[in-house]
Design an enzyme around this catalytic site. Structure first.
Site, PDB file in Angstrom:
ATOM      1  N   HIS A 180     -11.755 -92.846 -13.344  1.00  0.00           N
ATOM      2  CA  HIS A 180     -10.405 -92.581 -13.910  1.00  0.00           C
ATOM      3  C   HIS A 180     -10.503 -92.316 -15.317  1.00  0.00           C
ATOM      4  O   HIS A 180     -10.273 -91.196 -15.888  1.00  0.00           O
ATOM      5  CB  HIS A 180      -9.461 -93.324 -13.551  1.00  0.00           C
ATOM      6  CG  HIS A 180      -7.947 -93.269 -14.073  1.00  0.00           C
ATOM      7  ND1 HIS A 180      -7.157 -91.947 -13.894  1.00  0.00           N
ATOM      8  CD2 HIS A 180      -7.250 -93.761 -15.157  1.00  0.00           C
ATOM      9  CE1 HIS A 180      -6.043 -92.058 -14.508  1.00  0.00           C
ATOM     10  NE2 HIS A 180      -6.242 -92.848 -15.309  1.00  0.00           N
ATOM     11  N   ARG A 186     -12.599 -86.635  -7.798  1.00  0.00           N
ATOM     12  CA  ARG A 186     -12.588 -87.000  -9.254  1.00  0.00           C
ATOM     13  C   ARG A 186     -14.027 -87.694  -9.123  1.00  0.00           C
ATOM     14  O   ARG A 186     -14.052 -88.956  -8.466  1.00  0.00           O
ATOM     15  CB  ARG A 186     -11.411 -88.031  -9.565  1.00  0.00           C
ATOM     16  CG  ARG A 186     -11.871 -88.425 -11.059  1.00  0.00           C
ATOM     17  CD  ARG A 186     -10.688 -89.568 -11.183  1.00  0.00           C
ATOM     18  NE  ARG A 186     -11.350 -90.736 -11.021  1.00  0.00           N
ATOM     19  CZ  ARG A 186     -10.504 -91.770 -10.493  1.00  0.00           C
ATOM     20  NH1 ARG A 186      -9.019 -92.012 -10.128  1.00  0.00           N
ATOM     21  NH2 ARG A 186     -11.244 -93.052  -9.820  1.00  0.00           N
ATOM     22  N   TYR A 238     -12.750 -99.656  -5.717  1.00  0.00           N
ATOM     23  CA  TYR A 238     -11.725 -99.137  -4.749  1.00  0.00           C
ATOM     24  C   TYR A 238     -12.325 -98.133  -4.043  1.00  0.00           C
ATOM     25  O   TYR A 238     -11.525 -97.536  -3.235  1.00  0.00           O
ATOM     26  CB  TYR A 238     -10.428 -98.873  -5.396  1.00  0.00           C
ATOM     27  CG  TYR A 238     -10.601 -97.888  -6.588  1.00  0.00           C
ATOM     28  CD1 TYR A 238     -10.596 -96.480  -6.628  1.00  0.00           C
ATOM     29  CD2 TYR A 238     -10.554 -98.382  -7.902  1.00  0.00           C
ATOM     30  CE1 TYR A 238     -10.795 -95.738  -7.515  1.00  0.00           C
ATOM     31  CE2 TYR A 238     -10.620 -97.420  -8.883  1.00  0.00           C
ATOM     32  CZ  TYR A 238     -10.696 -96.166  -8.923  1.00  0.00           C
ATOM     33  OH  TYR A 238     -10.923 -95.180  -9.852  1.00  0.00           O
TER      34      TYR A 238
END
Length: 364
Positions: free
Chosen positions: A263, A259, A272
Site C-alpha cells: 500500500h 496493486r 494479508y
C-alpha cells in the site's frame, strides 16, 4: 412498470483490446486507438514506471516521507491523463502521482506533498489538476461540484474523478454519484479496482456483481475494463469522456487491475496476501503487454524503446535533483494563504513571531 435499465449495465466481462501476450483482441463495441496514440501511451508508461521506482528509492533514502506506488497500475494512470482535453479537470487520489505527471505537472512539484512540504506543490488551475486527496472519496464531491459549475456556465469541460475500490465503500462516493446523476453533471467516475483497500480485500467490501454495477442505483451507466490494457482503458475512458461532454451526464468506469507493491512503504503486504496471488498479475504487466503489441505491429523497435527509456532516465535525474534539494523553511509562511487577505488576528500573530525571531537573532 419496471424501467428498462439495460443501457446502464456494464459488459459481462471487462473490455480488453490487447491480451497479455501483446496480441490484438477483437471487440466490435470498442475501437483500438491509433498507433500514434499508443506510442504516446507507451512513452508515458515508461516514464510512469520509472517515476514509481525512483520515488520508492527516495523513500528508502529518507528524501520522501511516504510514497503510494502505482506500479502495475500505470495503464490506468496514463489513460486517465490522455483521455482528457486541455480544458478538462482531473481530481486525483494519493496514488495517482503518475497520472498527474502524465497530465503535464512537473514530477518534483507533484512529489512535494509526499516530501512533507507545506503545500501540494503545483498550481491546480494551471494544469487543471486538483490537489491529491488522501481522505478516501472526499475529492469526488469536489469533482462533481466543478462539473456542475461547468454545466451551469455552458462550458464543454469534463471532470475525471479518480478513486480506488476502497473509496466505493465511503458515503461520499454514493453522494457524489447521486448528485451528479440528478443534475446531469459531466463527470466520469474512474474506479481503479486494485483488489485491496490497504489490507481489506474487495470480497470484504462489496458483494455487488462488480463496482461498475453500483451506478445502476443512481441511473449512471457503468462499464468495466481490463485495467492492465492501456489500449482498452484509453478507448473506454475516451468514450465515457465523449458521452459526458455531449450531455449524457455522468459515467462510471471500473478498471480491473492490481496493486503489485505494498500500500505504501509503511505497509507489509505479506501479512494479508500470499505471494502466489501476486505472481499472475506480474505476468499481466501493462508495459510489457503494450511493448509486445507495438513490436508485433512494427511501430516499436529496440532503438525506439531505448529512446523512451533514456527520456525516462532524464526525468528520474530531474526528480532526484529536485526532491533531494533541501528547502530553507520560512516561518512567515505560516500566515500566508490562510485567507486571501490577512485578518487582523493573523497580522498580530505574524508581528509577534517576527519580533521573537528578531530577538533570537540579536541574542546569537
Amino acid at each position: 412498470m419496471t424501467p428498462d435499465v439495460r443501457h446502464l449495465l456494464p459488459s459481462d466481462e471487462p473490455v480488453r483490446l490487447i491480451d497479455s501476450g501483446g496480441s490484438s483482441v477483437g471487440d466490435p463495441s470498442h475501437t483500438l486507438p491509433e498507433p500514434a496514440a499508443l506510442l504516446r501511451a507507451y512513452g508515458a508508461l515508461v516514464i510512469a514506471r520509472r517515476l514509481n521506482d525512483q520515488a520508492s528509492a527516495l523513500v528508502r533514502q529518507g528524501r520522501l516521507a511516504v510514497y503510494p506506488s502505482s506500479h502495475g497500475q500505470e495503464a490506468c494512470q496514463v489513460a486517465a491523463a490522455q483521455a482528457l482535453d486541455d480544458d478538462d479537470w482531473m481530481f486525483p487520489t494519493y496514488r495517482d502521482t503518475a497520472a498527474i505527471v502524465a497530465r503535464g505537472v512537473d514530477p518534483v512539484e507533484a512529489l512535494v506533498l509526499l516530501k512533507g512540504d507545506w503545500h501540494s506543490g503545483y498550481d491546480p488551475y494551471q494544469y487543471r489538476v486538483a490537489p491529491q486527496a488522501t481522505p478516501l472519496a472526499t475529492q469526488l464531491l469536489h469533482a462533481v461540484g466543478v462539473a456542475h459549475a461547468a454545466r451551469l456556465r455552458s462550458e464543454p469541460t469534463v471532470v475525471l474523478a479518480m478513486c480506488g475500490d476502497g473509496a466505493t465503500s465511503e458515503g461520499d462516493f454514493h453522494e457524489a454519484l447521486n448528485f451528479a446523476a440528478v443534475f446531469g453533471a459531466p463527470v466520469v467516475f474512474f474506479v481503479q479496482n486494485n483488489e485491496y483497500a490497504i489490507s481489506v480485500p474487495l470480497a470484504r467490501q462489496s458483494v455487488a456483481p462488480s463496482l461498475a454495477h453500483k451506478g445502476v442505483g443512481y441511473g449512471v451507466p457503468g462499464e468495466r475494463v481490463d485495467g492492465n490494457d492501456v489500449a482498452a482503458v484509453l478507448s473506454v475512458l475516451s468514450t465515457a469522456v465523449s458521452r459526458a461532454r455531449s450531455g449524457d451526464g455522468p459515467q462510471l468506469v471500473e478498471a480491473h487491475t492490481y496493486r503489485i507493491q505494498a500500500h505504501t512503504n509503511a505497509d507489509d503486504a505479506s501479512r494479508y496476501r500470499p505471494d502466489d496471488e501476486v505472481k499472475p498479475w506480474i505476468e499481466r504487466d501493462p508495459l510489457v503487454r503494450l511493448d509486445g503489441y507495438l513490436r508485433h505491429a512494427g511501430a516499436l523497435d529496440d532503438d525506439g524503446a531505448a529512446a523512451y527509456a533514456e527520456q525516462a532516465e532524464r526525468l528520474a535525474e530531474h526528480i532526484r535533483d529536485g526532491v533531494g534539494r533541501d528547502v530553507e523553511p520560512r516561518p512567515e509562511d505560516l500566515f500566508d494563504h490562510v485567507y486571501a487577505r490577512r485578518t487582523p488576528q493573523l497580522e498580530e500573530q505574524a508581528a509577534m513571531l517576527a519580533d521573537e525571531l528578531a530577538r533570537e537573532e540579536s541574542d546569537v
